[in-house]
Motif scaffolding. Sequence first.
Motif, PDB file in Angstrom:
ATOM      1  N   LEU A   1       0.916  -1.212  -0.034  1.00  0.00           N
ATOM      2  CA  LEU A   1       0.008   0.025   0.153  1.00  0.00           C
ATOM      3  C   LEU A   1       0.856   1.223   0.055  1.00  0.00           C
ATOM      4  O   LEU A   1       0.923   1.888   0.907  1.00  0.00           O
ATOM      5  CB  LEU A   1      -0.800  -0.030   1.245  1.00  0.00           C
ATOM      6  N   TYR A   2       1.486   1.497  -0.986  1.00  0.00           N
ATOM      7  CA  TYR A   2       2.451   2.499  -1.297  1.00  0.00           C
ATOM      8  C   TYR A   2       1.750   4.093  -1.029  1.00  0.00           C
ATOM      9  O   TYR A   2       2.802   4.863  -0.330  1.00  0.00           O
ATOM     10  CB  TYR A   2       3.442   2.468  -2.610  1.00  0.00           C
ATOM     11  N   LEU A   3       0.790   4.130  -1.808  1.00  0.00           N
ATOM     12  CA  LEU A   3       0.210   5.439  -1.743  1.00  0.00           C
ATOM     13  C   LEU A   3      -0.276   5.800  -0.256  1.00  0.00           C
ATOM     14  O   LEU A   3       0.239   6.811   0.236  1.00  0.00           O
ATOM     15  CB  LEU A   3      -1.115   5.330  -2.442  1.00  0.00           C
ATOM     16  N   GLU A   4      -0.856   4.885   0.541  1.00  0.00           N
ATOM     17  CA  GLU A   4      -1.017   5.203   1.832  1.00  0.00           C
ATOM     18  C   GLU A   4       0.041   5.423   2.723  1.00  0.00           C
ATOM     19  O   GLU A   4       0.079   6.162   3.518  1.00  0.00           O
ATOM     20  CB  GLU A   4      -1.995   3.833   2.580  1.00  0.00           C
ATOM     21  N   ALA A   5       1.002   4.746   2.613  1.00  0.00           N
ATOM     22  CA  ALA A   5       2.200   4.826   3.554  1.00  0.00           C
ATOM     23  C   ALA A   5       3.026   6.056   2.956  1.00  0.00           C
ATOM     24  O   ALA A   5       3.415   6.844   4.194  1.00  0.00           O
ATOM     25  CB  ALA A   5       3.315   3.580   3.285  1.00  0.00           C
ATOM     26  N   PHE A   6       3.304   6.298   1.919  1.00  0.00           N
ATOM     27  CA  PHE A   6       3.888   7.776   1.625  1.00  0.00           C
ATOM     28  C   PHE A   6       3.146   8.921   1.700  1.00  0.00           C
ATOM     29  O   PHE A   6       3.500   9.897   2.340  1.00  0.00           O
ATOM     30  CB  PHE A   6       4.488   7.460   0.253  1.00  0.00           C
ATOM     31  N   LEU A   7       1.739   8.869   1.905  1.00  0.00           N
ATOM     32  CA  LEU A   7       0.967   9.902   2.081  1.00  0.00           C
ATOM     33  C   LEU A   7       1.063  10.202   3.689  1.00  0.00           C
ATOM     34  O   LEU A   7       1.022  11.481   4.122  1.00  0.00           O
ATOM     35  CB  LEU A   7      -0.583   9.324   1.446  1.00  0.00           C
ATOM     36  N   VAL A   8       1.136   9.155   4.439  1.00  0.00           N
ATOM     37  CA  VAL A   8       1.070   9.365   5.814  1.00  0.00           C
ATOM     38  C   VAL A   8       2.418  10.036   6.145  1.00  0.00           C
ATOM     39  O   VAL A   8       2.458  11.170   6.920  1.00  0.00           O
ATOM     40  CB  VAL A   8       1.110   8.186   6.637  1.00  0.00           C
ATOM     41  N   VAL A   9       3.604   9.663   5.629  1.00  0.00           N
ATOM     42  CA  VAL A   9       4.865  10.204   5.725  1.00  0.00           C
ATOM     43  C   VAL A   9       4.888  11.642   5.497  1.00  0.00           C
ATOM     44  O   VAL A   9       5.569  12.718   5.924  1.00  0.00           O
ATOM     45  CB  VAL A   9       6.007   9.350   5.322  1.00  0.00           C
ATOM     46  N   ALA A  10       4.263  11.917   4.190  1.00  0.00           N
ATOM     47  CA  ALA A  10       4.025  13.361   3.645  1.00  0.00           C
ATOM     48  C   ALA A  10       3.481  14.132   4.601  1.00  0.00           C
ATOM     49  O   ALA A  10       3.799  15.230   4.948  1.00  0.00           O
ATOM     50  CB  ALA A  10       3.368  13.313   2.384  1.00  0.00           C
ATOM     51  N   LEU A  11       2.312  13.684   5.272  1.00  0.00           N
ATOM     52  CA  LEU A  11       1.335  14.583   6.100  1.00  0.00           C
ATOM     53  C   LEU A  11       2.188  14.898   7.307  1.00  0.00           C
ATOM     54  O   LEU A  11       2.078  15.794   7.952  1.00  0.00           O
ATOM     55  CB  LEU A  11       0.296  13.771   6.545  1.00  0.00           C
ATOM     56  N   PHE A  12       3.056  13.838   8.037  1.00  0.00           N
ATOM     57  CA  PHE A  12       3.863  14.117   9.066  1.00  0.00           C
ATOM     58  C   PHE A  12       5.018  15.191   8.720  1.00  0.00           C
ATOM     59  O   PHE A  12       4.951  16.152   9.396  1.00  0.00           O
ATOM     60  CB  PHE A  12       4.587  12.855   9.429  1.00  0.00           C
ATOM     61  N   TYR A  13       5.699  14.999   7.652  1.00  0.00           N
ATOM     62  CA  TYR A  13       6.576  16.015   7.134  1.00  0.00           C
ATOM     63  C   TYR A  13       5.688  17.377   7.050  1.00  0.00           C
ATOM     64  O   TYR A  13       6.371  18.488   7.501  1.00  0.00           O
ATOM     65  CB  TYR A  13       7.281  15.803   5.870  1.00  0.00           C
ATOM     66  N   TRP A  14       4.565  17.503   6.489  1.00  0.00           N
ATOM     67  CA  TRP A  14       3.844  18.713   6.120  1.00  0.00           C
ATOM     68  C   TRP A  14       3.511  19.331   7.477  1.00  0.00           C
ATOM     69  O   TRP A  14       3.844  20.678   7.707  1.00  0.00           O
ATOM     70  CB  TRP A  14       2.816  18.437   5.306  1.00  0.00           C
ATOM     71  N   ALA A  15       3.342  18.692   8.516  1.00  0.00           N
ATOM     72  CA  ALA A  15       2.806  19.130   9.906  1.00  0.00           C
ATOM     73  C   ALA A  15       3.726  19.759  10.560  1.00  0.00           C
ATOM     74  O   ALA A  15       3.920  20.768  11.165  1.00  0.00           O
ATOM     75  CB  ALA A  15       1.995  17.914  10.696  1.00  0.00           C
ATOM     76  N   ILE A  16       5.056  19.152  10.440  1.00  0.00           N
ATOM     77  CA  ILE A  16       6.172  19.557  11.136  1.00  0.00           C
ATOM     78  C   ILE A  16       6.797  20.878  10.584  1.00  0.00           C
ATOM     79  O   ILE A  16       7.069  21.725  11.223  1.00  0.00           O
ATOM     80  CB  ILE A  16       7.206  18.544  11.229  1.00  0.00           C
ATOM     81  N   VAL A  17       6.666  20.918   9.248  1.00  0.00           N
ATOM     82  CA  VAL A  17       7.084  22.146   8.418  1.00  0.00           C
ATOM     83  C   VAL A  17       6.170  23.239   8.648  1.00  0.00           C
ATOM     84  O   VAL A  17       6.588  24.429   9.171  1.00  0.00           O
ATOM     85  CB  VAL A  17       7.115  21.859   7.122  1.00  0.00           C
TER      86      VAL A  17
END
Length: 224
Positions: A188-204
């Motif tokens: 489930l590449y889309l879901e996994a990378f979407l989650v990590v992208a959201l974490f980076y976005w939140a931190i930034v």
Amino acid sequence: MRPLDIAYMGNMLPVIASYIPLTLFMAVVGMVLALVLAAVFAVVRVLRVPIIDRVVAVFISFFRGTPLLVQLFLFYYGLPQLFPSLTSLDGVTAAIIGLTLHFAAYMAESIRGAILGVDRSQWEAASSIGMTQGQVLRRIILPQAARVAAPTLMNYFIDMIKSTSLAFTLGVTEMMGAAQKEAAGSFLYLEAFLVVALFYWAIVEILSVGQRWIERHLGRAVAR
């Protein structure tokens, strides 16, 4: 088109969150070291210290002119072939060294520009009362340059946090590395990378709020 697996993404949240401390650790340590190194380089460039100035110029040119990923591979995979003692270098340390040197090159030029932006008359006035170049830099020039460079340096810190995602190429399991492993097991590449992208976005976004506060604070200090 299949729908997103929301349940899987929910289960991924605590997994990725558990690697935030490592990501921040690499970024904070890299930023502190890069800032110190960049300040030294900037002063060397401003004072045009013989020989050392040219060495620093070549260093800055190399690290600004080559990709960070290439530099990380050089440190982790390349240099141990020349220096066997470096084979014990772990991925986290190699990533921090790479981030430090890469961003120090960029930050040095920003700090140098901020120093040169301080009115030359302040150098002359301080020198006229017997202050040495070191005293002028430490007491008058650098504090003013720091206010000018602070927003840009904060941007570099944000970039450094995002750049820690490259550490997974050295075998480091940080947020991106964890997402890669989870995706490889579930497909489930889309879901996994979407989650990590959201974490980076939140931190930034959180850091961006802090950056705006710092800019307002420095703006009021300059106005006074």
